[in-house]
Design an enzyme around this catalytic site. Structure first.
Site, mmCIF file in Angstrom:
data_model
loop_
_atom_site.group_PDB
_atom_site.id
_atom_site.type_symbol
_atom_site.label_atom_id
_atom_site.label_comp_id
_atom_site.label_asym_id
_atom_site.label_seq_id
_atom_site.Cartn_x
_atom_site.Cartn_y
_atom_site.Cartn_z
ATOM 1 N N GLN A 78 34.745 44.650 37.022
ATOM 2 C CA GLN A 78 34.587 44.745 38.362
ATOM 3 C C GLN A 78 33.281 43.811 38.602
ATOM 4 O O GLN A 78 32.354 44.487 38.887
ATOM 5 C CB GLN A 78 34.597 45.863 39.168
ATOM 6 C CG GLN A 78 34.608 45.830 40.921
ATOM 7 C CD GLN A 78 35.134 46.905 41.403
ATOM 8 O OE1 GLN A 78 35.129 48.153 40.790
ATOM 9 N NE2 GLN A 78 34.842 47.025 42.772
ATOM 10 N N PHE A 79 33.319 42.282 38.766
ATOM 11 C CA PHE A 79 32.443 41.641 38.861
ATOM 12 C C PHE A 79 31.631 41.819 40.426
ATOM 13 O O PHE A 79 30.511 41.630 40.580
ATOM 14 C CB PHE A 79 32.769 40.268 38.781
ATOM 15 C CG PHE A 79 33.362 39.535 39.926
ATOM 16 C CD1 PHE A 79 32.835 38.870 40.932
ATOM 17 C CD2 PHE A 79 34.728 39.698 40.257
ATOM 18 C CE1 PHE A 79 33.381 38.236 42.141
ATOM 19 C CE2 PHE A 79 35.471 38.976 41.088
ATOM 20 C CZ PHE A 79 34.651 38.444 42.174
ATOM 21 N N THR A 80 32.391 42.564 41.301
ATOM 22 C CA THR A 80 31.813 42.689 42.795
ATOM 23 C C THR A 80 30.512 43.813 42.597
ATOM 24 O O THR A 80 29.967 44.116 43.557
ATOM 25 C CB THR A 80 32.780 43.002 43.619
ATOM 26 O OG1 THR A 80 33.274 44.380 43.296
ATOM 27 C CG2 THR A 80 33.910 42.153 43.979
#
Length: 148
Positions: A78-80
């Site tokens: 999850q790069f967010t």
């Protein structure tokens, strides 16, 4: 490196209407990397999570690890987790690690968890995923290696 750990009773990840990862009880991990993250951060987080004692013992105290209760991990990239929300209403993601390096680190992180003898299910790096879980407790722990 940031990892959000959620203790769950059950969880699954679906891609294009197909279940690709599923656990009955254990941890759901949301995993993100920033520039400069590598082996040191991966080893630190994998070690802490593998030994994290947040499952109840016979006295009802959070004193048992994932291995002690026979739990599994559902690990989701999850790069967010590295969203920059300081300006405007649209988050920026320039602090997230480049996709190629982040994917390598994500795979290495999951392997490190497996090296502890843990069952690790995953989603698919970079895919549009639907993740569902029943949070147990709720218990949510956040590891951030920037705080080391």
């Amino acid at each position: 490196m940031r990892v959000v750990v959620q203790r769950s009773k059950e969880a699954q990840v679906v891609i294009k209407q197909k279940v690709v990862g599923q656990i009955s009880h254990g941890f759901v991990l949301l995993v993100g990397f920033t520039e400069g993250d590598g082996e040191k951060e991966i080893n630190y987080c994998a070690n802490k999570i593998a030994k994290l004692r947040v499952f109840s013992d016979s006295d009802g105290k959070m004193n048992q690890s994932l291995a002690q209760v026979g739990g599994s991990i559902l690990s989701i990239s999850q790069f967010t987790l590295y969203a920059d929300t300081r300006k405007g209403n649209r988050p920026g993601f320039s602090k997230a690690q480049t996709p190629q390096l982040a994917e390598e680190n994500y795979q290495q992180f999951n392997q490190q968890l497996r090296n502890f003898g843990l069952n690790v299910e995953t989603g698919e790096f970079g895919a549009d995923m639907q993740v569902s879980l029943q949070n147990d407790g709720p218990v949510t722990i956040i590891y951030d290696t920037a705080e080391l």
